[in-house]
Design an enzyme around this catalytic site. Structure first.
Site, mmCIF file in Angstrom:
data_model
loop_
_atom_site.group_PDB
_atom_site.id
_atom_site.type_symbol
_atom_site.label_atom_id
_atom_site.label_comp_id
_atom_site.label_asym_id
_atom_site.label_seq_id
_atom_site.Cartn_x
_atom_site.Cartn_y
_atom_site.Cartn_z
ATOM 1 N N LYS A 22 0.821 -1.214 0.000
ATOM 2 C CA LYS A 22 0.000 0.000 0.000
ATOM 3 C C LYS A 22 0.855 1.264 0.000
ATOM 4 C CE LYS A 22 -2.673 2.938 2.956
ATOM 5 N NZ LYS A 22 -2.657 3.429 4.324
ATOM 6 N N ASN A 23 1.829 1.342 0.921
ATOM 7 C CA ASN A 23 2.602 2.575 1.056
ATOM 8 C C ASN A 23 3.497 2.833 -0.154
ATOM 9 O OD1 ASN A 23 1.421 3.121 3.510
ATOM 10 N ND2 ASN A 23 3.040 2.178 4.711
ATOM 11 N N ARG A 97 -4.767 10.495 2.912
ATOM 12 C CA ARG A 97 -3.487 11.044 3.356
ATOM 13 C C ARG A 97 -2.462 11.083 2.221
ATOM 14 N NH1 ARG A 97 -1.689 14.223 7.422
ATOM 15 N NH2 ARG A 97 0.565 14.200 7.315
ATOM 16 N N ASP A 121 -5.716 8.197 8.813
ATOM 17 C CA ASP A 121 -5.851 7.620 10.151
ATOM 18 C C ASP A 121 -5.879 8.693 11.228
ATOM 19 O OD1 ASP A 121 -5.910 4.935 9.482
ATOM 20 O OD2 ASP A 121 -3.741 4.808 9.340
ATOM 21 N N ASP A 320 4.036 0.867 11.842
ATOM 22 C CA ASP A 320 2.780 0.248 11.417
ATOM 23 C C ASP A 320 2.586 -1.150 11.981
ATOM 24 O OD1 ASP A 320 1.929 2.429 10.032
ATOM 25 O OD2 ASP A 320 2.483 1.691 8.052
ATOM 26 N N MET A 342 6.271 7.659 17.382
ATOM 27 C CA MET A 342 5.909 8.584 16.310
ATOM 28 C C MET A 342 4.521 9.209 16.454
ATOM 29 S SD MET A 342 7.559 6.857 12.912
ATOM 30 C CE MET A 342 9.307 6.983 12.608
#
Length: 435
Positions: A22-23, A97, A121, A320, A342
């Site tokens: 996904k990223n 995002r 998110d 993640d 984070m």
């Protein structure tokens, strides 16, 4: 609002293949805006966030054609810049995002890029300063409407420069990188993110004609070129999915094989799970997790102190997967401190695990201590709501290991990052139903 109904306590068996990352997809798809030529992208995950970005590209005038499962062609030879200033764009851009990464390519190729404050998110503040400070250093003029929460950058011609990023932001590095490839002269980005997905973006851009060196390090040197051409690119498997399936196998005491994982791009992920006592076996390019019928025991540090698992920029452990690690630890032998550095809201989902019987002490918004049950007390089924993608999957894993029938609401959050997750889990024996 969709719901998963899950009957827990069943062992799973078989193999599961991770989806495309996904990223990585969110970066790669934005890069097609850098050229009017045709690009072919393979292994694109069929998930909500990626499909939203593809929809946004279509509205920008990019010609998109599906040529097979997970494979598309993109051609940005007639981009509609007027859409960027429309009310509809202000609505569409807020829903994702990753939409922030269209700004760099649009600025580099067309001299202007706009974006509303992106959504995504609800896991805490995620600043955009790194993105825009980098673009400003390349010569862009920055504007912001506080009333509309609308950002803009414009430049007649970007010029290469040296910059030291305040944080090793993955999306920030990607945005600046995509702008710099068409800038005049040389750009040096120090403290750049260097995770595999960003390396993939660099390799794709070089195949398109860019001149990027230092790939895989935290210093990227980019010699600007006049224009870029088309290429073909294939996504890596999603490392977050891979970690999720490792955790699922351990929590359900199941024997699972995760296929085609690209071992060389997993970094410390397998070893972090091994620190929890989980057996992670390499079989070619697959991961085999044997059934942990006797459970798994958390290691201590060499001096005997409690193990701490924390997130860090690559090659550190990805934030993640901390939610997955936390859930898996609830049934381990021993204790572990989870330190989420984070995002200050990412651990708030632990109250749902406590309701299920987990022993967790939330020390503060960033730290939680987990005391494992060693399977002597199973988690109990409950009704819960998914707050974000990764917490949602963590709760799903907890439900699959729990005794009784659980329901998870707001599963649209899970669908944002996991492709057909209920169908794929049923294929390996999970009792899960989408309502």
């Amino acid at each position: 609002m969709g719901t998963f109904k899950i009957e827990g306590g069943h062992k799973l068996k078989g193999s599961i293949q991770p989806q495309g990352a996904k990223n990585e997809a969110l970066q790669i798809l934005c890069a097609v805006l850098l050229t009017p030529e045709l690009n072919t992208i393979n292994n694109i995950p069929d998930i909500v966030d990626v499909n939203k970005l593809i929809g946004l590209l279509k509205k920008l005038g990019v010609k998109v054609e599906k040529i097979g499962k997970g494979s598309y062609t993109f051609q940005a030879d007639d981009v509609n810049l007027e859409y960027l200033e429309s009310d509809q764009f202000k609505i569409d851009g807020r829903g994702l995002r990753g939409s922030i990464m269209i700004v760099g390519p649009l600025l580099a190729r067309f001299g202007k890029g706009y974006i509303p404050k992106p959504g995504g998110d609800k896991i805490g503040r995620r600043r955009l300063d790194t993105h825009f400070e980098g673009l400003i250093k390349l010569g862009a003029k920055f504007g912001y409407s506080k009333e509309e929460q609308f950002y803009g950058v414009e430049a007649e011609k970007l010029k290469g420069t040296y910059m030291l990023l305040e944080e090793a932001s993955v999306t920030g590095t990607a945005n600046i990188l995509m702008a710099a490839v068409l800038a005049e002269g040389q750009t040096t980005i120090y403290n750049a993110a260097c995770e595999p997905y960003l390396q993939q973006l660099c390799k794709m851009l070089n195949r398109m004609g860019a001149k990027i060196s230092g790939i895989g390090s935290n210093m990227l040197v980019i010699d600007g070129v006049e224009n870029l051409g088309g290429t073909e690119h294939t996504m890596l498997p999603d490392m977050i999915e891979i970690g999720s399936w490792i955790g699922l196998a351990a929590m359900t005491k199941s024997e699972l094989t995760i296929t085609n994982v690209s071992w060389s791009d997993l970094g410390v992920i397998p070893n972090v799970f091994r620190k929890l006592g989980i057996t992670v076996e390499k079989q070619g390019d697959n991961i085999h997790i044997p059934a942990h019928t006797d459970g798994y025991e958390i290691q201590s540090f060499i001096d005997g102190s409690i193990l701490t698992i924390s997130d860090a920029p690559w090659p550190g452990f990805t934030p993640d997967l901390l939610s997955i690690i936390l859930v898996v630890a609830t049934q381990a032998r021993g204790s572990v401190l989870i330190h989420q550095k984070m995002f200050e809201s990412r651990l708030f989902f632990v109250d749902k695990l406590i309701d299920m019987g987990a022993k967790i002490i939330l020390c503060d918004p960033h730290r939680a201590t987990v005391i494992g049950h060693d399977f002597k007390s199973t988690l109990k089924a409950t009704t819960m709501t998914s707050p974000d993608i990764r917490a949602g999957v963590s709760l799903l894993i907890a439900a699959l290991s729990a005794k009784g029938t659980s329901t998870i609401q707001n599963i649209e959050q899970i669908d944002r990052g996991y492709e057909n997750i209920d169908e794929r889990l049923r294929a390996i024996g999970a009792h899960i139903e989408r309502i």
